[in-house]
Design a protein around this motif. Structure first.
Motif, PDB file in Angstrom:
ATOM      1  N   LYS A 179      59.880 -38.270 -29.063  1.00 43.90           N
ATOM      2  CA  LYS A 179      60.462 -39.553 -29.473  1.00 43.90           C
ATOM      3  C   LYS A 179      60.292 -40.602 -28.375  1.00 43.90           C
ATOM      4  O   LYS A 179      59.894 -41.749 -28.639  1.00 43.90           O
ATOM      5  CB  LYS A 179      61.942 -39.362 -29.780  1.00 43.90           C
ATOM      6  CG  LYS A 179      62.692 -40.665 -30.010  1.00 43.90           C
ATOM      7  CD  LYS A 179      64.178 -40.453 -29.942  1.00 43.90           C
ATOM      8  CE  LYS A 179      64.890 -41.790 -29.861  1.00 43.90           C
ATOM      9  NZ  LYS A 179      66.334 -41.655 -29.658  1.00 43.90           N
ATOM     10  N   TYR A 231      55.790 -40.663 -30.343  1.00 44.52           N
ATOM     11  CA  TYR A 231      55.181 -39.841 -31.386  1.00 44.52           C
ATOM     12  C   TYR A 231      56.251 -39.482 -32.419  1.00 44.52           C
ATOM     13  O   TYR A 231      56.784 -38.369 -32.429  1.00 44.52           O
ATOM     14  CB  TYR A 231      54.568 -38.576 -30.778  1.00 44.52           C
ATOM     15  CG  TYR A 231      53.508 -38.855 -29.738  1.00 44.52           C
ATOM     16  CD1 TYR A 231      52.330 -39.517 -30.080  1.00 44.52           C
ATOM     17  CD2 TYR A 231      53.675 -38.449 -28.418  1.00 44.52           C
ATOM     18  CE1 TYR A 231      51.357 -39.768 -29.135  1.00 44.52           C
ATOM     19  CE2 TYR A 231      52.705 -38.696 -27.463  1.00 44.52           C
ATOM     20  CZ  TYR A 231      51.550 -39.364 -27.826  1.00 44.52           C
ATOM     21  OH  TYR A 231      50.575 -39.617 -26.885  1.00 44.52           O
ATOM     22  N   ASN A 232      56.534 -40.429 -33.292  1.00 45.74           N
ATOM     23  CA  ASN A 232      57.655 -40.254 -34.210  1.00 45.74           C
ATOM     24  C   ASN A 232      57.388 -39.144 -35.236  1.00 45.74           C
ATOM     25  O   ASN A 232      58.303 -38.405 -35.608  1.00 45.74           O
ATOM     26  CB  ASN A 232      57.952 -41.569 -34.931  1.00 45.74           C
ATOM     27  CG  ASN A 232      58.495 -42.619 -33.991  1.00 45.74           C
ATOM     28  OD1 ASN A 232      59.194 -42.299 -33.024  1.00 45.74           O
ATOM     29  ND2 ASN A 232      58.164 -43.878 -34.240  1.00 45.74           N
ATOM     30  N   THR A 233      56.151 -39.033 -35.713  1.00 43.87           N
ATOM     31  CA  THR A 233      55.845 -37.968 -36.676  1.00 43.87           C
ATOM     32  C   THR A 233      56.011 -36.594 -36.033  1.00 43.87           C
ATOM     33  O   THR A 233      56.604 -35.682 -36.618  1.00 43.87           O
ATOM     34  CB  THR A 233      54.411 -38.129 -37.213  1.00 43.87           C
ATOM     35  OG1 THR A 233      54.271 -39.421 -37.820  1.00 43.87           O
ATOM     36  CG2 THR A 233      54.110 -37.050 -38.241  1.00 43.87           C
ATOM     37  N   LEU A 234      55.494 -36.440 -34.824  1.00 39.90           N
ATOM     38  CA  LEU A 234      55.671 -35.184 -34.096  1.00 39.90           C
ATOM     39  C   LEU A 234      57.148 -34.923 -33.829  1.00 39.90           C
ATOM     40  O   LEU A 234      57.612 -33.771 -33.907  1.00 39.90           O
ATOM     41  CB  LEU A 234      54.884 -35.235 -32.784  1.00 39.90           C
ATOM     42  CG  LEU A 234      54.988 -33.999 -31.884  1.00 39.90           C
ATOM     43  CD1 LEU A 234      54.473 -32.763 -32.615  1.00 39.90           C
ATOM     44  CD2 LEU A 234      54.232 -34.226 -30.572  1.00 39.90           C
ATOM     45  N   CYS A 235      57.872 -35.971 -33.538  1.00 40.25           N
ATOM     46  CA  CYS A 235      59.317 -35.824 -33.318  1.00 40.25           C
ATOM     47  C   CYS A 235      59.990 -35.288 -34.569  1.00 40.25           C
ATOM     48  O   CYS A 235      60.840 -34.395 -34.491  1.00 40.25           O
ATOM     49  CB  CYS A 235      59.924 -37.175 -32.919  1.00 40.25           C
ATOM     50  SG  CYS A 235      61.726 -37.166 -32.772  1.00 40.25           S
ATOM     51  N   ASP A 236      59.633 -35.808 -35.733  1.00 38.50           N
ATOM     52  CA  ASP A 236      60.223 -35.335 -36.986  1.00 38.50           C
ATOM     53  C   ASP A 236      59.879 -33.865 -37.243  1.00 38.50           C
ATOM     54  O   ASP A 236      60.724 -33.076 -37.688  1.00 38.50           O
ATOM     55  CB  ASP A 236      59.735 -36.198 -38.149  1.00 38.50           C
ATOM     56  CG  ASP A 236      60.290 -37.617 -38.087  1.00 38.50           C
ATOM     57  OD1 ASP A 236      61.256 -37.820 -37.329  1.00 38.50           O
ATOM     58  OD2 ASP A 236      59.754 -38.499 -38.775  1.00 38.50           O
ATOM     59  N   ILE A 237      58.621 -33.495 -36.970  1.00 36.73           N
ATOM     60  CA  ILE A 237      58.216 -32.094 -37.171  1.00 36.73           C
ATOM     61  C   ILE A 237      59.000 -31.166 -36.245  1.00 36.73           C
ATOM     62  O   ILE A 237      59.528 -30.130 -36.667  1.00 36.73           O
ATOM     63  CB  ILE A 237      56.701 -31.942 -36.948  1.00 36.73           C
ATOM     64  CG1 ILE A 237      55.934 -32.731 -38.016  1.00 36.73           C
ATOM     65  CG2 ILE A 237      56.299 -30.471 -36.970  1.00 36.73           C
ATOM     66  CD1 ILE A 237      54.430 -32.786 -37.770  1.00 36.73           C
ATOM     67  N   VAL A 241      66.891 -38.255 -42.015  1.00 42.29           N
ATOM     68  CA  VAL A 241      65.439 -38.083 -42.091  1.00 42.29           C
ATOM     69  C   VAL A 241      64.968 -38.030 -43.532  1.00 42.29           C
ATOM     70  O   VAL A 241      63.963 -38.652 -43.909  1.00 42.29           O
ATOM     71  CB  VAL A 241      65.019 -36.805 -41.334  1.00 42.29           C
ATOM     72  CG1 VAL A 241      63.542 -36.514 -41.551  1.00 42.29           C
ATOM     73  CG2 VAL A 241      65.323 -36.936 -39.850  1.00 42.29           C
ATOM     74  N   GLN A 267      64.170 -42.198 -42.732  1.00 43.55           N
ATOM     75  CA  GLN A 267      64.240 -42.677 -41.363  1.00 43.55           C
ATOM     76  C   GLN A 267      63.737 -41.592 -40.414  1.00 43.55           C
ATOM     77  O   GLN A 267      63.635 -40.431 -40.778  1.00 43.55           O
ATOM     78  CB  GLN A 267      65.674 -43.061 -41.007  1.00 43.55           C
ATOM     79  CG  GLN A 267      66.279 -44.088 -41.968  1.00 43.55           C
ATOM     80  CD  GLN A 267      67.710 -44.409 -41.600  1.00 43.55           C
ATOM     81  OE1 GLN A 267      68.015 -44.662 -40.443  1.00 43.55           O
ATOM     82  NE2 GLN A 267      68.576 -44.406 -42.580  1.00 43.55           N
ATOM     83  N   ASN A 268      63.447 -42.020 -39.174  1.00 42.70           N
ATOM     84  CA  ASN A 268      62.964 -41.070 -38.174  1.00 42.70           C
ATOM     85  C   ASN A 268      64.113 -40.230 -37.632  1.00 42.70           C
ATOM     86  O   ASN A 268      65.256 -40.674 -37.598  1.00 42.70           O
ATOM     87  CB  ASN A 268      62.293 -41.813 -37.000  1.00 42.70           C
ATOM     88  CG  ASN A 268      60.975 -42.415 -37.413  1.00 42.70           C
ATOM     89  OD1 ASN A 268      60.290 -41.881 -38.285  1.00 42.70           O
ATOM     90  ND2 ASN A 268      60.613 -43.531 -36.799  1.00 42.70           N
TER      91      ASN A 268
END
Length: 480
Positions: free
Chosen positions: A274, A278-284, A387, A391-392
């Motif tokens: 975060k 890298y918001n997508t990686l953070c979500d994963i 999420v 949202q992130n």
């Protein structure tokens, strides 16, 4: 010699005017005393503020130089060990594991373990500060983290990753090479096993030092919204580690630490992603964290609690033992009182007992820890809903920290405003005294007969201007 006007002589024929003159003179006489008293209070207030500021400066000086202080302490300890042979009996417990049994190749539990914990407590403090400020913070800045707050948080989370990436695999190795690997009943067999391997001893003492250091960290840094939850978690964990180590339940302690530590690798990775944007990686990673959290804290940990509840009464004898592994004596009757509870901490071969009271205390610790994790699970599920709504994923505490940053600035501004207001109130009170004196003189002048060229009882040359009088009141005035 004092000079009197005709007005003053006339006033003696009017008793009420004489009373007014007396009260006016008394007010004038007491005014310097009142001002001196207020000056003293103001000086005292400002001195107290300077003292508090000096204390804060010393604290900040220590916090800014933790790595250097620790480096010098550790260097002094090693130099003392190498160059002063007579000091080695005192320095050795800090540097090496104590209570070694050469006949078995294992280690017992004893009081000298405290020195080893203190050494690693200090060492972790210096390593954390040195790595965060000298390596991890600049690394985050180089990778594009512009916010100073995010750089500090990135360094903090990366330090946690470094720590757990060493101790979690070490704990898994101990568990994998043990007889209780995937066998819950073996957690409780052969109690009390009063000696453990050097790897297990190092693992437990270092973990204990780390959790104590975590209590230190949350108290020296800015308090977060979940401060009391974190403090409760750390205190319960410290109590659990100490109890399982002193009472020779290191097997279950090792398993519990493994269950807890894996989460503290995944979650910091998500936060670092975060901070790096890298918001997508953070979500994963956050999704992986949720799965790991719920499975370890509310499935595997509950399995341990179940084993404590069902297996311990059936396997662990409720009796007392005494002596080392080479001369273990028991079962023995339980002594009266409560002093025997601390006996395992004082003497590695002292009396150790297990009964319903110790079982209840051990079980209550685990349940309390589970209760704290339930509250955190609720907060985590709130983020999951966030999420899923598009949202992130963000740590709830991150939002709180931003609010607290603003709140801290507002608090500092408020403190400064209060200080200014206190000084203003002092000056206002001072002006009220002066104003009262002036009004008294004005009332007296109005009460006296109007005569051209007359003057007041106190001749104040050059003080006809009221503002100038207010500015200079408090100086001694001479009567002509």
């Amino acid at each position: 010699m004092a000079r009197f006007d005709i007005d003053d002589l006339c006033s003696f024929s009017h008793p009420e005017r004489l009373i007014e003159m007396k009260s006016d003179l008394e007010a004038t006489a007491h005014a310097p005393e009142q001002l001196v008293s207020k000056d003293g209070r103001l000086v005292e207030m400002r001195s107290r503020k300077r003292s508090e500021s000096n204390c804060r400066s010393l604290k900040q000086l220590f916090l800014d130089n933790q790595a250097g202080i620790v480096f010098n302490l550790v260097l002094l300890l090693y130099l003392t060990q190498l160059m002063i042979p007579r000091a080695r009996p005192f320095t050795r417990p800090f540097l090496w594991l104590s209570h070694y049994n050469p006949s078995t190749g294992k280690y017992a539990v004893g009081f000298n373990d405290v020195y080893y914990v203190i050494y690693y407590l200090v060492l972790f403090t210096g390593l954390r500060d040195g790595l965060m400020n000298g390596v991890l913070g600049p690394l985050g800045r180089r990778w594009g983290i512009s916010s100073v707050k995010d750089q500090a948080r990135f360094a903090e989370q990366t330090w946690m990753i470094c720590y757990y990436c060493f101790f979690w695999p070490l704990g898994v190795y101990i568990w994998y090479s043990s007889p209780y690997f995937l066998n819950m009943a073996e957690l409780w067999t052969d109690w009390p096993s009063r000696e453990i391997s050097g790897t297990m001893k190092f693992y437990f003492l270092a973990q204990l030092a780390f959790w104590i250091q975590q209590v230190y960290v949350i108290n020296i840094e800015k308090q977060r919204k979940d401060y009391w939850q974190m403090l409760s978690h750390h205190v319960v964990t410290i109590g659990l580690v100490v109890a399982s180590y002193a009472y020779h339940f290191t097997r279950v302690g090792n398993l519990i630490l493994i269950i807890m530590d894996i989460v503290d690798i995944v979650f910091p990775l998500a936060k670092c992603a975060k901070y790096l944007g890298y918001n997508t990686l953070c979500d994963i990673l956050f999704g992986l964290f949720v799965v790991v959290w719920l499975s370890t804290r509310h499935v595997f940990f509950l399995m341990v609690i179940r084993s404590v509840y069902f297996d311990v009464p059936a396997i662990v004898p409720q009796t007392c033992f005494q002596g080392g592994m080479h001369n273990l004596q028991g079962p023995l009757p339980q002594p009266s009182g409560w002093s025997w509870l601390l006996e395992p901490l004082r003497d590695p071969e002292g009396l150790i007992c297990f009964n319903q009271s110790t079982f209840t205390g051990f079980f209550s610790y685990l349940v309390a820890l589970q209760g704290i994790m339930v509250m955190w699970s609720y907060a985590i599920l709130k983020v999951v809903v966030k999420v899923l709504s598009g949202q992130n994923a963000e740590d709830i505490r991150s939002d709180d920290e931003e609010e607290e940053d603003v709140g801290e600035l507002e608090e500092e501004e408020l403190e400064e405003e209060e200080e200014n207001e206190a000084d203003y109130r002092y000056l206002e009170e001072e002006a009220d005294v002066d104003d009262g004196i002036v009004k008294a003189w004005e009332r007296r002048r109005l009460a006296l007969p109007k005569r051209s060229g007359s003057s007041s009882a106190l001749h104040l040359p050059g003080h006809s201007d009221r503002k100038e009088f207010l500015n200079r009141i408090g100086c001694e005035k001479q009567i002509d």
